[in-house]
Structure formats: structure tokens, C-alpha cells
Design a protein around this motif. Structure first.
Motif, PDB file in Angstrom:
ATOM      1  N   LYS A   6      41.817  52.600  43.834  1.00  0.00           N
ATOM      2  CA  LYS A   6      41.994  51.290  43.708  1.00  0.00           C
ATOM      3  C   LYS A   6      42.324  50.695  41.928  1.00  0.00           C
ATOM      4  O   LYS A   6      41.312  51.259  41.482  1.00  0.00           O
ATOM      5  N   GLY A 150      41.039  39.013  46.102  1.00  0.00           N
ATOM      6  CA  GLY A 150      39.659  40.278  46.313  1.00  0.00           C
ATOM      7  C   GLY A 150      40.167  41.195  46.973  1.00  0.00           C
ATOM      8  O   GLY A 150      39.431  42.353  47.633  1.00  0.00           O
ATOM      9  N   ASP A 153      40.373  45.697  46.874  1.00  0.00           N
ATOM     10  CA  ASP A 153      39.489  46.721  47.649  1.00  0.00           C
ATOM     11  C   ASP A 153      39.990  46.778  49.071  1.00  0.00           C
ATOM     12  O   ASP A 153      39.609  48.020  49.287  1.00  0.00           O
ATOM     13  N   LYS A 208      31.521  39.555  43.019  1.00  0.00           N
ATOM     14  CA  LYS A 208      33.049  39.887  43.748  1.00  0.00           C
ATOM     15  C   LYS A 208      33.490  41.581  42.717  1.00  0.00           C
ATOM     16  O   LYS A 208      34.694  41.409  43.023  1.00  0.00           O
TER      17      LYS A 208
HETATM   18 MG    MG Z   1      38.528  42.558  42.395  1.00  0.00          MG
END
Ligand code: MG
Ligand code: ADP
Ligand code: ASP
Length: 410
Positions: A6, A150, A153, A208
Motif C-alpha cells: 500500500k 486513513g 491501510d 495515525k
Molecule cells: Mg494514512
């Protein structure tokens, strides 16, 4: 080997960087690995798109928000597939509905329910690199959904679990998971390994570098995650099951979170059932409560303080004003200037005095603690927000986490 990689927003910020990651992917292919690549939107793009929607309506329709913000990842998927093909590496992009990443219908914060791996496997079997936009899925009715900020992920780890990949690599702008955010604590150290349990706490308390749901997936399906930099070569940090050779300090990491607000309901009648009434009003509105403190009762009246995510602050305050009236409490106050600083570590289980060491260190800096919450492997303190970064650096030092080199030498 089958590897899921990723690449985060800064790693795909422009065509030049996309070319760089394409080179990395081709290297893996040449070593005879199958590669599935999950990409984020270019850095800043998701915010830009959200701002566009908010310039029209403060509370835009969430289904349409997902149609809008999922485009950032779609653009990068196509650009990466084009780049790979230009470099003579066969590749195909598969969007959320094509890769069959099925979620529930909670727009803007959907949860993945299952992934049908057949489409991806059949492309891999043709010798192609499969590029999947992170962050997006599709619900049972065919609507586009997104997985929360986010969320790429989580797309990556969920794909790694579904495809039974050997490894999930998360490439970002730091070269691993650190003992504290390296952008605010220049003495932070990279960890070689960290357990799922500790990483879960760190992620939920403000680090994060990995979205919390990605770590939940990884722990549940035992997917090893390797966090690395896409700009430098290095070992990175392996997030995996607890192993014996892990460093066993009292504390593994320090985090802080500025995204909560504190609400106090004053003069609450101290009798059975009142807390239940207060908090069920919030849970009915789907608001998650974090820290709760109830003061000692005077004259059968007490104060109840709790924190909620900033995004839910105004809604929670309104609900509390109504509930306060109904239960005969004297008033409600909201404080937006708070930060929650936390220490995390499996080592806490076997070390005494960790809490008092934390409280004394904060006191020495003149930082007042407004609320405390603990679990077996973490202690969090709510403090005034202006002290957040100072608190992180202080605790990092006190718990012996500071790197030995001088910051300027970095
Ligand atoms: Mg991120
Ligand atoms: P990406 O766009 O690649 O997903 P993010 O910005 O979401 O990257 O996450 C990486 C950032 O996480 C780093 O730049 C760093 O500031 C922050 N971060 C916070 N806590 C930590 C930590 N303990 N270790 C490493 N990075 C951290
Ligand atoms: N682009 C999304 C975000 O900015 C998802 C991600 O980058 O993981 O939140």
C-alpha cells in the motif's frame, strides 16, 4: 510469494513519485512475486474534495460524499497502471466494485464485510500486477462507500487477509512505527517490531501511521504488516504477534490526540439510573464516548465529565443540554481545548509505579490532569491542548525512550 503493498498519499503525490513506486513494484515482480498494489489519493486530495462539498453544504449528503471522495484513489490507480504498462509491466486497475470489496452501507465510515477474491486472483494468474484504489468499497446495493479517513491501510490489510498474502507492506512518509510521532518528537526511535496489541492501542490513541481497523484486521487474521518508507530503503517496522525478543520497556510508545472535546454535566442528581439515562441518549445518537469521570457527590449532586470525538462534539452538547433539563441537572459545559496524551506498552503489566511516574512527570512541567483512563497496557490523561506536544516529549524522555543522538544530527 504474494505481497500486498500500500502506498500512502505522499508516496503518490505526483507522476514522478508514481514512477518511483512503479520501479519498486517491477523489482518485486522480477523477483517472481505476485503483487497487489493498494493506492491512496494524492496527498491533500481527499481534503480538497471534502472542502468542495462543504463549500456547498455544511452537512452534504453522505452517499454523494463517498462518490466524490473515492475519486482521489481512482485517479491514482489509473495513473499507476498506465505507468506500469508504459514501463512494460502488465497491470490492471480494479475499482472497489470490480475487486468486490463489499462493505456495509455506513457512508463515509463503512466496514468491510467480505471480499470476493476471484476477480483479483484471475488477473494475478494472467501475470498482471493488480492495482486497487484504497479507501473505497461497494455496498450490497452497488453504492460506492468509503472506509473512514486513513482507510487505505484497511483496504490493504483486508485484501492481504482475503488473498492469504504472505506479507502486507505499508509504504508511507516515515520509515516505520516510532516510539512517538517523529514529526513532534525529534528524539523518537524507530521500533523494529511491535505487537498487534500495542499497535492497536497506539493507533486508537492518535498514532495515525496505521488506521486502527487495519490493525484489527491484521490481528484477527494474523497478517504481518511491514511499515516502510517509500522514499528510503530500510528495514521498517514489523507489526506482528507478540514475540519474546521484543524490547520489553515499561512503555513502548507515547501518543497524543487533539481530536476530542470534553463535556461536563454539572449538578446531576446522584441516584441510580442517571448515568444510564445520560449515556443512552448519546448511544442512541451513535456517539462513542471515550473517557468518563464522575466526581464525588456533594449534597447528592455530582458532576459527570466525558470526552467524545470533536466531530460529534456539537451534537453531543445539544443532546446533553436536552437530557440535563429532563433529569434536573444544573448545566452543561463544553471544552474544546483538550488533548489526550497516552503511554502504551505490554511492559506495564509487569512494572509497578508506571502511573505515578507519568503523573509526576506531568506535574513537574506544571501540566494539570483533567481526567484519567487506563487499561492493562495503556494510561491516558486528558490535559489542556496547548501542553500536548510538551507532554509527549516529557513522557518520552521520562520513560527512557529518547534516542541518544542529538536532533540536529538527524
Ligand atoms: Mg494514512
Ligand atoms: P499515509 O499518507 O502514507 O497514509 P499518514 O500521514 O496517514 O501517511 O501516516 C504517516 C504519519 O503518521 C507520519 O508522517 C507521522 O507524522 C504520523 N505518526 C504519528 N504517530 C506515529 C508513530 N508513532 N510512528 C510513525 N509515524 C507516526
Ligand atoms: N485518501 C484517504 C484519506 O486521506 C484514505 C487514505 O489515504 O488512507 O483519508
Amino acid at each position: 510469494m504474494l505481497i500486498v503493498q500500500k502506498y500512502g498519499g505522499t508516496s503518490v503525490a505526483d507522476p514522478e513519485r508514481i514512477k518511483n513506486i512503479a520501479k519498486r513494484i517491477i523489482k518485486y515482480r522480477e523477483e517472481d512475486n505476485d503483487v497487489v498494489v493498494v493506492v491512496s489519493a494524492m496527498a491533500g486530495e481527499t481534503d480538497r474534495l471534502l472542502n468542495l462539498a462543504h463549500s456547498i453544504n455544511k452537512f452534504p449528503d453522505e452517499r454523494e460524499v463517498d462518490v466524490l471522495i473515492s475519486t482521489g484513489e481512482q485517479v491514482v490507480s489509473a495513473l499507476l497502471a498506465i505507468t506500469l504498462k508504459t514501463m512494460f509491466c502488465d497491470a490492471v486497475s480494479l475499482l472497489g466494485h470490480q475487486a468486490k470489496i463489499v462493505t456495509d452501507s455506513s457512508f463515509t465510515k463503512a466496514r468491510i464485510s467480505h471480499i470476493d477474491k476471484n476477480q483479483i486472483m484471475s488477473e494475478l494468474n494472467k501475470g498482471r500486477v493488480v492495482v486497487v484504489p484504497g479507501f473505497q468499497g461497494v455496498d450490497e446495493k452497488g453504492n460506492i462507500t468509503t472506509l473512514g479517513r486513513g482507510g487505505s491501510d484497511t483496504s490493504a490489510v483486508a485484501l492481504a487477509a482475503a488473498l492469504d498474502a504472505d506479507l502486507c507492506e505499508i509504504y508511507t512518509d516515515v520509515d516505520g512505527v516510532y516510539t512517538a510521532d517523529p514529526n513532534i518528537c525529534d528524539r523518537a526511535r524507530r521500533l523494529d517490531k511491535i505487537s498487534y496489541e500495542e499497535m492497536l492501542e497506539m493507533a486508537s490513541l492518535g498514532a495515525k501511521v496505521l488506521q486502527i481497523r487495519s490493525v484489527e484486521f491484521a490481528a484477527r487474521y494474523n497478517v504481518p504488516i511491514l511499515v516502510k518508507s517509500s522514499f528510503t530503503d530500510g528495514e521498517g517496522t514489523l507489526v506482528c504477534k507478540e514475540v519474546l525478543d521484543m524490547e520489553r520497556m515499561e512503555v513502548t510508545g507515547v501518543t497524543y490526540n487533539k481530536n476530542e472535546v470534553k463535556i461536563t454535566v454539572a449538578g446531576v442528581p446522584d441516584k441510580p439510573g442517571i448515568a444510564a439515562q445520560l449515556f443512552s441518549a448519546l448511544s442512541d445518537a451513535n456517539i462513542v464516548i471515550d473517557v468518563i469521570v464522575q466526581n464525588i457527590s456533594h449534597d447528592n449532586l455530582t458532576d459527570i465529565t466525558f470526552t467524545v470525538a470533536k466531530a460529534d462534539g456539537k451534537k453531543a452538547f445539544k443532546i446533553m443540554e436536552e437530557t440535563a433539563l429532563a433529569i434536573g441537572a444544573s448545566g452543561v459545559a463544553i471544552d474544546e481545548n483538550i488533548a489526550k496524551v497516552s503511554i502504551v506498552g505490554l511492559g506495564m503489566r509487569s512494572h509497578a509505579g508506571v502511573a505515578s511516574k507519568m503523573f509526576s512527570a506531568l506535574a513537574k512541567e506544571g501540566i494539570n490532569i483533567e481526567a484519567i483512563t487506563t487499561s492493562e497496557i495503556k494510561i491516558s490523561c486528558v490535559i489542556e491542548s496547548k501542553y500536548g506536544e510538551l507532554a509527549v516529549r516529557t513522557l518520552h524522555k521520562v520513560f527512557g525512550l529518547d534516542a541518544e543522538y542529538v536532533a540536529e544530527e538527524k
